[in-house]
Design an enzyme around this catalytic site. Sequence first.
Site, mmCIF file in Angstrom:
data_model
loop_
_atom_site.group_PDB
_atom_site.id
_atom_site.type_symbol
_atom_site.label_atom_id
_atom_site.label_comp_id
_atom_site.label_asym_id
_atom_site.label_seq_id
_atom_site.Cartn_x
_atom_site.Cartn_y
_atom_site.Cartn_z
ATOM 1 C CB CYS A 4 -7.061 0.406 6.950
ATOM 2 S SG CYS A 4 -6.894 0.073 5.179
ATOM 3 C CB CYS B 8 -0.927 0.002 1.212
ATOM 4 S SG CYS B 8 -2.031 1.442 1.284
#
Length: 370
Positions: free
Chosen positions: A202, A94
């Site tokens: 997340c 990410c």
Amino acid sequence: MSGGVDSSVAAFLLAQQDYDLSAVFMRNWDTGDESGTDKGCEWEKDWEDVQRVCKKLDLPCQMIDLSQEYWNRVFEPSLKQWESGVTPNTDVWCNREIKFGALLERLPAPTTSNKKPWIATGHYARKSWSTTPNSPHTRPRPKLLRPSDRGKDQTYYLSSISEEGLSRALFPIGHLQKSEVRELARKHQLHTAERPDSVGICFVGEKAKFSNFLSSYIPPNPGPVVDQVSGKTLMQHAGLWTFTLGENARIPGMKERMFVSSKDQLSNTIYVVPGSDHEDLYSNTLRVSDFTWIWNDAIPPDLSTPQGFRVDLMHRYRMHSVPSTVRKAETGDLIVTADEPEKAVTPGQIAALYDGDWCLGCGVIKSTSR
């Protein structure tokens, strides 16, 4: 800004200086794709916190939706790895593909000049500028360095970013301890001061729910869970992704706890051993593929010599780095040999290499052995 205390304080520190400053919140996951609604989604609370902090600091802020880029560049490739039984590190990818990739591509150029924008984050990391005798470059180049707070060191998660991305990065809290960050937030009345650190991926939440989350994307693929010592089949698993190397397999009816020692993709078998300190849980040699040096034209010359190049190895977040030797194999892979055997070194995870405090780059752990 993520909505947490670290990026809030990073924004505060920069707001005290002479920057043309604005804030960006990344939306990386579209919950509506799964449930048809975003109501109750964690990102909404994060976005509200970002806006509250920015209002107090008098900063403009915007949300950029990168959910499609995240799906295509991080999540979908990771799904294939999970299904095959390896364990990818989505946080590392990410940072490379989204925060220091797609986001930089989407940021508008500064209105006051033709230069590219810089990006600051709340990562616990530092950066310096340096030259090296092994490089043809005469201009200083960015070096990714460990932070002052070693307990929060996040250079492992940043180890795959490019030199270009690193050159445009700022880490305003890298010189601070976590306790100092929270104290600054309290002192300046940032409402995120007491917000807990995020745990897990997340968009999934807590780790305990992760296997169920993946099962909604990967079809079941049952296979045996086998005692590596006796050869006895103990139970069936629902898929190789449902167990991680080194974890307690939680097999009912066993007198001793069994821990995952290896996976065999060809036979769809998960092997377990008794006890958390069994020798088959340890390895000291890693084959690492797709290694990317942050300075990719200044590769250590000793890499191709019989004695190899001395480094410090990290193969997971928040571990003490391990003195190791790295050599280049004929295939182009790197062979990293730790001075002492390491527990639960997991294929698919990231092997980051360091020269002292300096993070040199990283690659994917392909296989392990003793």
